[in-house]
Scaffold this motif. Structure first.
Motif, mmCIF file in Angstrom:
data_model
loop_
_atom_site.group_PDB
_atom_site.id
_atom_site.type_symbol
_atom_site.label_atom_id
_atom_site.label_comp_id
_atom_site.label_asym_id
_atom_site.label_seq_id
_atom_site.Cartn_x
_atom_site.Cartn_y
_atom_site.Cartn_z
ATOM 1 N N SER A 281 29.123 4.591 7.949
ATOM 2 C CA SER A 281 30.344 5.276 7.501
ATOM 3 C C SER A 281 30.989 5.947 8.718
ATOM 4 N N GLU A 284 29.003 8.995 9.743
ATOM 5 C CA GLU A 284 27.748 8.682 10.463
ATOM 6 C C GLU A 284 28.041 8.255 11.897
ATOM 7 N N THR A 411 20.452 5.835 6.476
ATOM 8 C CA THR A 411 21.916 5.730 6.567
ATOM 9 C C THR A 411 22.514 5.284 5.230
ATOM 10 N N SER A 412 23.837 5.252 5.187
ATOM 11 C CA SER A 412 24.514 4.775 3.974
ATOM 12 C C SER A 412 24.430 3.247 3.886
ATOM 13 N N HIS A 448 12.912 6.426 0.563
ATOM 14 C CA HIS A 448 13.933 5.449 0.189
ATOM 15 C C HIS A 448 13.302 4.106 -0.134
#
Ligand SMILES: Cc1cc2nc3c(=O)[nH]c(=O)nc-3n(C[C@H](O)[C@H](O)[C@H](O)COP(=O)(O)OP(=O)(O)OC[C@H]3O[C@@H](n4cnc5c(N)ncnc54)[C@H](O)[C@@H]3O)c2cc1C
Length: 454
Positions: A281, A284, A411-412, A448
């Motif tokens: 993004s 980021e 991260t995204s 995650h």
């Protein structure tokens, strides 16, 4: 557990979660070890022909030693635990080292209280304030409150303007150039704490160590262990992009080959990571690229004899082409180098500095000429070999409010993680702090579960 068929069949491991690690420095190597020990099928990609990154060995003349100077402190708990696990910690050689200052055209020892009191550039009161600054800084445990104070303001308040101009400013300039004005007090605090960590028993009692064989041995032992654990080692393999793919991550190699994994961890310095992960993004990306990195042009010199008794000689005089003189011979037994001596001349510069494009010959002429001016007993015919290392992105500068703008580890981009020197807070760049990132990375990976892209 998710498993993904690799784009070309390589990188696939039966039954285990597949993890790609990009960057085979000490961080990537150690993360690979921990993940392989947990049963992951790990592939480690390293652009250079050999593993080790900033700590990699290289050949200068007829010796093989670290490309950049490295010492281990007795108090480096994470590194020593790894060395212990590799069966190497008991081989560490420990000793005390000398420190000098080159000031007013002369070399001065700085090894004990008497040296300090004799140090000519400062009067007694200034020296007392300087000593108090160091003691006070070494007692601060948490750097967060220092992050909002400019380093110059903090040092002037602690040591006085005169001492700042005569001692601190030259040292800051040597490490950061004019960008020192952007650094926070946490920057100098971290350096003081590290240098004084092993010195608690009083001035001059610090214990610095090295492993016979240098980092070449640590890295070779790590590589052998990774191979036994089934890690796929891919040196000389530059990764050009890491993206998401289905329920995993896709690693694209320079040359176009694409490999699929369940997840990927990028351990490159922040600006390099931003280039390799295109789908971050904008926030980021900003967090990665806004970190101010310092680079280095570092010469290794093989000499017949050591330059002097000091491991580090700090420079407070202006006009010298390097930032410090590091005489490795005062730490390492010279039998490691066939009786020769090894000196490093680092010049810390910003990543865009023209010195990166300067020829080796011109740098050698400038560096060796300056050594001749500094050390009357030294002449260029004592240089047996000279080699220059250039790295544009080495360490992030602790700027004001540094830890508020940290890049994320998860991260995204689904299944793509970042872990690098920019995540070090409360410390300077060294192998011990680098290894302390590994548990933080594992925690983020555990939190995650692999996610499919919607
Ligand atoms: C001059 C100097 C002196 C130092 N002195 C000490 C010391 O005395 N004691 C100490 O403990 N520490 C010291 N350090 C710090 C220590 O070297 C670092 O903390 C440590 O090596 C960092 O490891 P890393 O894996 O995070 O990064 P790196 O070593 O930078 O590893 C990153 C790796 O990624 C690779 N890479 C880059 N791009 C790609 C790509 N696209 N695809 C695949 N691979 C890629 C690089 O080639 C590199 O190998 C020193 C460092 C320097 C530069």
């Amino acid at each position: 557990m998710l498993k993904l068929a690799p784009a070309d069949g390589t990188g696939m491991h039966d039954g285990a979660r597949s993890t790609a690690i990009v960057g085979g420095g000490m961080l990537g190597l150690t993360l690979a070890l921990r993940l392989a020990q947990r049963g992951d099928a790990v592939t480690l990609f390293e652009a250079a022909p050999t593993f080790g990154g900033l700590a990699a060995p290289w050949t200068v003349g007829d010796i093989i030693w670290d490309r950049h100077y490295h010492v281990t402190l007795f108090s480096d708990a994470h590194l020593r635990a790894l060395l212990g696990e590799l069966g190497l910690d008991e081989e560490m050689r420990w000793g005390t080292v000398g420190t000098g200052f080159y000031s007013g055209g002369r070399l001065h020892p700085m090894n004990n209280a008497l040296d300090f009191l004799r140090f000519p550039p400062l009067g007694l009161i200034d020296k007392l304030r300087l000593g108090l600054t160091i003691v006070r800084a070494s007692r601060i445990r948490e750097s967060l409150p220092l992050e909002d104070v400019p380093v110059e303001r903090w040092l002037c308040a602690q040591s006085g303007r005169k001492t700042f101009e005569k001692i601190w400013r030259p040292l800051l300039l040597a490490k950061l150039g004019e960008r020192y004005t952007e650094a926070s007090a946490a920057f100098i605090w971290a350096i003081i704490v590290r240098l004084y960590a092993a010195r608690r028993a009083g001035l001059g009692s610090e214990r610095f160590g090295y492993l016979p064989g240098g980092y070449a041995r640590t890295i070779a032992t790590l590589e052998a262990k990774l191979e036994r654990l089934g890690v796929e080692l891919r040196p000389a393999t530059r990764v050009s992009a890491v993206t998401h793919a289905g329920s995993g991550a896709l690693v694209t190699l320079e040359g176009g080959e694409r490999l699929a994994f369940d997840r990927a961890v990028v351990t490159l310095a922040a600006p390099l990571a931003a280039r390799v992960v295109p789908d971050l993004s904008s926030d980021e990306r900003e967090r990665l690229t806004s970190k101010l990195y310092g680079g280095i042009v570092c010469a290794s010199l093989v000499l017949d004899e050591p330059l002097g008794p000091y491991y580090v000689t700090n420079l407070t005089d202006e006009g010298l082409p390097f930032s410090a003189v590091i005489d490795m011979s005062s730490v390492v037994d010279r039998s490691e180098w066939n009786g020769k001596a090894l000196v490093y001349l680092p010049k810390y510069v910003k990543p865009t500095d023209p010195l990166f494009d300067e020829s080796d010959e011109r740098i050698e002429e400038a560096f060796v000429g300056a050594l001749e001016r500094m050390y009357p007993h030294f002449s260029r015919d004592r240089v047996r070999a000279f080699r220059i290392s250039r790295v544009r992105e080495v360490f992030p500068i602790a700027t004001l409010g540094y830890s508020r703008g940290l890049p994320p580890i998860a991260t995204s981009v689904p299944n793509v993680f970042l872990l690098n020197s920019a995540h070090i807070v409360n410390g300077t760049l060294n192998v011990n702090e680098t290894l302390a990132l590994v548990p933080r990375g594992l925690e983020a990976l555990d939190a995650h579960v692999p996610a499919a892209v919607q």
